[in-house]
Design an enzyme around this catalytic site. Structure first.
Site, PDB file in Angstrom:
ATOM      1  N   ALA A  67       3.567   4.200   2.968  1.00 19.09           N
ATOM      2  CA  ALA A  67       3.431   5.274   1.973  1.00 19.09           C
ATOM      3  C   ALA A  67       2.254   4.913   1.080  1.00 19.09           C
ATOM      4  CB  ALA A  67       4.707   5.439   1.170  1.00 19.09           C
ATOM      5  N   ASN A 114      -5.872  17.350   7.424  1.00 17.94           N
ATOM      6  CA  ASN A 114      -4.558  16.700   7.364  1.00 17.94           C
ATOM      7  C   ASN A 114      -3.611  17.578   6.556  1.00 17.94           C
ATOM      8  OD1 ASN A 114      -2.343  15.108   6.907  1.00 17.94           O
ATOM      9  ND2 ASN A 114      -3.434  13.434   5.916  1.00 17.94           N
ATOM     10  N   SER A 117       0.558  14.752   6.021  1.00 18.64           N
ATOM     11  CA  SER A 117       0.983  13.471   5.441  1.00 18.64           C
ATOM     12  C   SER A 117       2.312  13.661   4.709  1.00 18.64           C
ATOM     13  CB  SER A 117      -0.061  12.946   4.455  1.00 18.64           C
ATOM     14  OG  SER A 117       0.502  11.839   3.785  1.00 18.64           O
ATOM     15  N   LYS A 149      -4.366  18.369  11.982  1.00 15.32           N
ATOM     16  CA  LYS A 149      -3.416  17.297  12.288  1.00 15.32           C
ATOM     17  C   LYS A 149      -2.027  17.689  11.789  1.00 15.32           C
ATOM     18  CE  LYS A 149      -2.694  12.371  12.060  1.00 15.32           C
ATOM     19  NZ  LYS A 149      -3.285  11.088  11.691  1.00 15.32           N
ATOM     20  N   ASN A 175       0.975  13.151  13.219  1.00 20.18           N
ATOM     21  CA  ASN A 175       1.007  12.261  12.070  1.00 20.18           C
ATOM     22  C   ASN A 175       2.322  11.480  12.120  1.00 20.18           C
ATOM     23  OD1 ASN A 175       0.450  11.119   9.478  1.00 20.18           O
ATOM     24  ND2 ASN A 175      -0.686  12.976   8.964  1.00 20.18           N
TER      25      ASN A 175
HETATM   26  C1  LIG Z   1      -1.356   2.504   7.137  1.00 17.52           C
HETATM   27  C2  LIG Z   1      -1.493   3.906   7.642  1.00 17.52           C
HETATM   28  C3  LIG Z   1      -2.273   4.834   6.926  1.00 17.52           C
HETATM   29  C4  LIG Z   1      -2.417   6.141   7.400  1.00 17.52           C
HETATM   30  N1  LIG Z   1      -3.190   7.021   6.712  1.00 17.52           N
HETATM   31  C5  LIG Z   1      -3.389   8.268   7.209  1.00 17.52           C
HETATM   32  C6  LIG Z   1      -4.253   9.190   6.547  1.00 17.52           C
HETATM   33  O1  LIG Z   1      -4.875   8.910   5.525  1.00 17.52           O
HETATM   34  N2  LIG Z   1      -4.377  10.429   7.104  1.00 17.52           N
HETATM   35  C7  LIG Z   1      -3.744  10.813   8.256  1.00 17.52           C
HETATM   36  O2  LIG Z   1      -3.928  11.941   8.715  1.00 17.52           O
HETATM   37  N3  LIG Z   1      -2.942   9.944   8.905  1.00 17.52           N
HETATM   38  C8  LIG Z   1      -2.755   8.698   8.411  1.00 17.52           C
HETATM   39  N4  LIG Z   1      -1.946   7.827   9.080  1.00 17.52           N
HETATM   40  C9  LIG Z   1      -1.291   8.267  10.329  1.00 17.52           C
HETATM   41  C10 LIG Z   1      -2.067   7.805  11.560  1.00 17.52           C
HETATM   42  O3  LIG Z   1      -3.361   8.331  11.581  1.00 17.52           O
HETATM   43  C11 LIG Z   1      -1.318   8.214  12.835  1.00 17.52           C
HETATM   44  O4  LIG Z   1      -1.273   9.624  12.940  1.00 17.52           O
HETATM   45  C12 LIG Z   1       0.107   7.703  12.884  1.00 17.52           C
HETATM   46  O5  LIG Z   1       0.198   6.414  12.312  1.00 17.52           O
HETATM   47  C13 LIG Z   1       0.639   7.642  14.308  1.00 17.52           C
HETATM   48  O6  LIG Z   1      -0.181   6.844  15.107  1.00 17.52           O
HETATM   49  P1  LIG Z   1       0.128   5.287  15.396  1.00 17.52           P
HETATM   50  O7  LIG Z   1       1.570   5.191  15.821  1.00 17.52           O
HETATM   51  O8  LIG Z   1      -0.843   4.906  16.445  1.00 17.52           O
HETATM   52  O9  LIG Z   1      -0.096   4.576  14.096  1.00 17.52           O
HETATM   53  C14 LIG Z   1      -1.764   6.526   8.615  1.00 17.52           C
HETATM   54  C15 LIG Z   1      -0.992   5.593   9.310  1.00 17.52           C
HETATM   55  C16 LIG Z   1      -0.847   4.301   8.851  1.00 17.52           C
HETATM   56  C17 LIG Z   1      -0.009   3.328   9.644  1.00 17.52           C
END
Ligand SMILES: Cc1cc2nc3c(=O)[nH]c(=O)nc-3n(C[C@H](O)[C@H](O)[C@H](O)COP(=O)(O)O)c2cc1C
Length: 286
Positions: A67, A114, A117, A149, A175
């Site tokens: 978060a 986005n 979130s 997204k 996301n």
């Molecule tokens: C630490 C962290 C920060 C993230 N920040 C954003 C963000 O700023 N904007 C966004 O669209 N998704 C954000 N995400 C989501 C990732 O881009 C991704 O959609 C999500 O984690 C699922 O992919 P993964 O399982 O490969 O992490 C974040 C995820 C993590 C773990």
């Protein structure tokens, strides 16, 4: 690999929020690890403070909860990066996010809106009900491809349809999904924001399902994202309908070398099957 009239080295894209939003750092990752592209942290027009720590926890093997709350130094701090760059944008109103899109075009080869979130009230998820209006406004303003997204919600097919009818050029699915973990000793939620987004391994089958359902209905360009740790995870996304594959938690867990390993695995798989990358996309839907 051809997408949005651009030739990318490979189908692997660094997901949003994994690289700190610092131009030089993103440039270095591009040079050193050669992903097909990178997505920036979601940027807002004004700087936004992250939530208080703890903001990121490992929940289980390759599964995380975060978060961070879209904390970033503001889009004006970024400059052109040099590899295929998807600039992720966020905002707290239709007008505000549209303003950010104008700035994003200065540095991006594509824009990712986005609206998903789960970690900041007023931003992200709560804007998904305005997706048509946001996409129409931004498409009227910029010339680069615009992706939306979304989260792995039950109504994902419906919202994807709205984004695509409004002119979106592609979708990033998905996301994180909102979750919570509680420390039974202190009897308090562990994250300062109380809830957070679940990413990584636990999200993977949910995100694959989302890609499959949306691809079956509309066949858009999709960046399949969620729990890609190995090349098999990436191939799964493609078989379900993804053209590109995003990696976030996989990089946190395994380091940047996961990009090379996943690409190598995909290449060997294609060779063993006598197939091309495009043969995989949506294979199970045909
Ligand atoms: C630490 C962290 C920060 C993230 N920040 C954003 C963000 O700023 N904007 C966004 O669209 N998704 C954000 N995400 C989501 C990732 O881009 C991704 O959609 C999500 O984690 C699922 O992919 P993964 O399982 O490969 O992490 C974040 C995820 C993590 C773990």
């Amino acid at each position: 690999m051809n997408v949005f009239n651009r030739v990318l080295n490979n189908p692997i894209v660094v997901a949003s929020g994994i690289l700190p939003p610092v131009t030089k750092l993103m440039r270095d990752v591009c040079r050193k690890y050669a992903p097909g592209g990178i997505t920036t942290k979601s940027m807002t027009i004004e700087p936004l403070q992250p939530h208080q720590p703890p903001t990121l926890l490992q929940y289980d093997h390759d599964t995380y909860i975060n978060a961070i709350g879209l904390g970033n130094p503001g889009i004006k701090t970024l400059n052109k990066i040099g590899c295929f760059t998807i600039v992720s944008i966020a905002g707290n109103s239709v007008d505000n996010i549209t303003l950010t899109a104008r700035e994003a075009e200065r540095i991006g080869d594509a824009i990712e809106i986005n609206v998903s979130s789960p970690n900041r009230a007023g931003y992200g998820e709560s804007l998904s009900s305005h997706v048509s209006k946001i996409v129409k406004e931004i498409k009227g303003l910029v010339t680069v491809p615009v992706l939306v997204k979304l989260g792995p919600w039950e109504n994902i097919v419906d919202i994807s349809g709205k984004a695509l009818s409004a002119g979106a050029d592609g979708l990033t699915l998905t996301n994180t999904i909102k979750g919570m973990i509680i420390d039974v000793h202190s009897m308090k939620p562990i994250l300062s924001y109380k809830t957070g987004g679940i990413s990584g391994r636990a999200l993977h089958p949910i995100a694959v399902r989302a890609v499959y359902e949306v691809y079956k209905e509309y066949q858009p360009v999709i960046i399949g994202t969620g729990g890609v740790i190995s090349w098999e995870d990436a191939v799964e996304f493609m078989l379900a309908g993804a053209t590109l594959v995003g990696i976030g938690s996989g990089i946190i867990s395994k380091g940047f070398d996961v990009i090379r390993k996943v690409n190598q695995g995909i290449e060997e798989y294609l060779e063993s099957k006598g197939l091309k990358l495009k043969d995989l996309i949506g294979y199970i839907v045909r």
